[in-house]
Design an enzyme around this catalytic site. Structure first.
Site, PDB file in Angstrom:
ATOM      1  CE  LYS A  35      -3.917  -2.154   1.532  1.00 49.04           C
ATOM      2  NZ  LYS A  35      -4.238  -4.242   1.748  1.00 49.04           N
TER       3      LYS A  35
HETATM    4  C1  LIG Z   1      -4.373  -4.677   1.027  1.00 48.67           C
HETATM    5  C2  LIG Z   1      -3.882  -5.460   1.359  1.00 48.67           C
HETATM    6  C3  LIG Z   1      -3.954  -6.554   0.537  1.00 48.67           C
HETATM    7  C4  LIG Z   1      -5.685  -6.819   0.203  1.00 48.67           C
HETATM    8  O1  LIG Z   1      -5.302  -5.574  -0.978  1.00 48.67           O
HETATM    9  P1  LIG Z   1      -6.763  -5.453  -2.176  1.00 48.67           P
HETATM   10  O2  LIG Z   1      -6.206  -4.190  -2.954  1.00 48.67           O
HETATM   11  O3  LIG Z   1      -7.320  -4.385  -1.007  1.00 48.67           O
HETATM   12  O4  LIG Z   1      -7.311  -6.631  -3.155  1.00 48.67           O
HETATM   13  C5  LIG Z   1      -3.029  -7.664   0.240  1.00 48.67           C
HETATM   14  N1  LIG Z   1      -1.999  -8.768   0.847  1.00 48.67           N
HETATM   15  C6  LIG Z   1      -1.555  -7.160   1.999  1.00 48.67           C
HETATM   16  C7  LIG Z   1      -0.931  -7.481   2.459  1.00 48.67           C
HETATM   17  C8  LIG Z   1      -2.442  -6.097   1.885  1.00 48.67           C
HETATM   18  O5  LIG Z   1      -1.985  -4.804   3.139  1.00 48.67           O
END
Ligand SMILES: *Cc1c(COP(=O)(O)O)cnc(C)c1O
Length: 468
Positions: free
Chosen positions: A112
């Site tokens: 993210k």
């Molecule tokens: C947020 C997250 C996901 C899922 O991603 P999305 O965009 O919500 O589908 C998967 N793995 C990790 C480690 C995350 O932080």
């Protein structure tokens, strides 16, 4: 670029507008009016660019009218300058067909950061002359919260209220949020699930009692700018593996459907994507929707992959809109029905359109641990449990001959293994050490408020605390 809502009743906005708005006023999500296209020659010409240069090239059509190409490049250089790997998102080869795309080299150790480090700078840029601060309200299953707080802490003209489900995020995730002391950061632990928290946030965006006095912005992946920034690493990986002259498949650990939707966008822009594999844990609403056309909310389960413990995947609405030929009226009716019954049946066109590009697999806890063991014992890689859910799905797809052996399959490595030390220890008996760059999380004081999962209580708290 102009942006339209999936439900057709909200004003058309430019890039600056969608970045600052988040959810559309009609409850829908914004998408570009049309997909920019790159020809094979244009994609070939991207080979050898640095990550910030590639990011500026891929995103340029989306920001047109709001940022110049030079300004965009400057922001990208700043956003990715703090990553601890020169390639920003390096590729690691596992075996003859499988690769990992490491997306966790930013400040909070999850993918993210790739989008949120840029989004923080976009907010600052667009708010330079704002009369009142942007009030960012978000819900997190763990990683969005820390990445967003790190992106917004201390920035002028912005404040952030982040809701997390009490006791359902890992200790490291919580500390990455609650030890940030900047005065513009407010953490709230909600006595409920992530879905409860996300539903409250969505309701606040439509609550006049708040929106009349605060300018509310979003950092969840309902914010278009986040998805846009994630499109870039699909290009980065595919270019290294031979695109546009060779197809590539991706396996994506999925929760809110943001990351994998970015892969869909890359494909719409001309990147030759063979297949997108949606990998879920026991919370498998997406696997059921993609395979059987049944998007109905089940019970929410706590798993060893908490960032994917999600039932209602906000961004799936964007795909449903694409797959019904962008018929906003029909989609609004479908989503209204979903709002009242918690279930939605995909129509034939949606099912076919989605099946043409997406597969879905679900991993049990045993599958997840086995994938971590395989990566470690056979390939010498320590991976986090979310990545392992993706790798399990990738290997299931190749073993079922769903993907030809000549096509590389890239699993998105969404978190650093040290972020989820208990699962790593359980799988391979190794203590994954936190990289030095995160500092001494366990020595710092935590700051957060605990509130019940009651809408009025949470709204009134935010309204009272917010700076105007
Ligand atoms: C947020 C997250 C996901 C899922 O991603 P999305 O965009 O919500 O589908 C998967 N793995 C990790 C480690 C995350 O932080």
């Amino acid at each position: 670029m102009r942006y339209v809502s999936t439900r057709g009743q909200a004003p058309v906005l430019d890039f600056e507008g969608v970045t600052l708005t988040g959810l559309a006023s009609d409850g829908g999500l914004y998408l570009p009016e049309s997909w920019p296209q790159f020809s094979a020659d244009e994609i070939r010409a991207m080979r050898g660019l640095s990550y910030p240069q590639l990011a500026a090239r891929v995103m340029a059509p989306f920001v047109d009218g709001s940022l110049s190409p030079d300004d965009l490049l400057t922001l990208c250089e700043k956003a990715y300058g703090g990553f601890d790997h020169a390639a920003t998102t390096p590729l690691v080869q596992l075996d003859g067909q499988h690769w990992l795309l490491e997306l966790f080299h930013g400040p909070t150790l999850a993918f993210k950061d790739v989008a949120l480090q840029l989004l923080g700078l976009l907010f600052e840029r667009f708010l330079e002359s704002a009369e009142r601060p942007l009030t960012i309200i978000g819900a997190t299953s763990g990683d969005t919260g820390s990445a967003a707080i790190h992106a917004v802490a201390g920035r002028d003209n912005a404040q952030i209220f982040m809701l997390h489900p009490e006791g359902r995020v890992s200790e490291i995730q919580r500390r990455q949020m609650t030890t940030i002391s900047a005065a513009n950061v407010h953490n709230i632990a909600i006595g409920g699930s992530f879905d409860d928290a996300q539903a409250m946030v969505k309701r606040m965006f439509a609550d006049r009692a708040l929106t009349d006095t605060l300018d509310i912005g979003a950092v969840n992946s309902i914010n278009w700018a986040r998805l846009m920034a994630q499109v870039v690493y699909y290009f980065a990986a595919a270019l290294q593996l031979g695109a546009p002259d060779r197809k590539v498949a991706f396996s994506v650990p999925t929760g809110n459907f943001g990351d994998v939707f970015a892969g869909y966008v890359a494909a719409q822009m001309g990147l030759p994507v063979e297949r997108l594999i949606v990998a879920t844990n026991k919370n498998d609403i997406l696997a059921r929707a993609i395979r059987d056309g049944d998007y109905s909310v089940g019970e929410s389960h706590a798993t060893i992959t908490p960032s994917m413990d999600i039932q209602v995947s906000s961004n799936f609405e964007r795909l449903l809109f694409e797959a019904n030929g962008r018929d906003a009226e029909a989609l609004a009716a479908q989503m209204d029905g979903f709002g009242s019954s918690n279930s939605l049946a995909l129509d034939a066109a949606q099912r076919e359109g989605i099946a043409a590009m997406f597969s879905a697999y679900r991993a049990t806890p045993e599958d997840t641990l086995a994938a971590m063991r395989w990566a470690h014992d056979k390939c010498g890689e320590v991976i986090d449990p979310h990545t392992a859910v993706g790798l399990h799905a990738a290997c299931t797809a190749t073993m079922a001959d769903e993907i030809d052996a000549s096509i590389p399959v890239v699993t998105l490595a969404t978190a650093h293994p040290a972020k989820f030390p208990d699962a790593v220890k359980q799988a391979i008996g190794i203590e994954a050490d936190l990289p030095a760059r995160v500092g001494d999380l366990f020595a710092l004081e935590e700051r957060f408020e605990t509130l019940p999962a009651d809408y009025d209580t949470v709204r009134d708290y935010i309204s009272a605390k917010a700076t105007r």
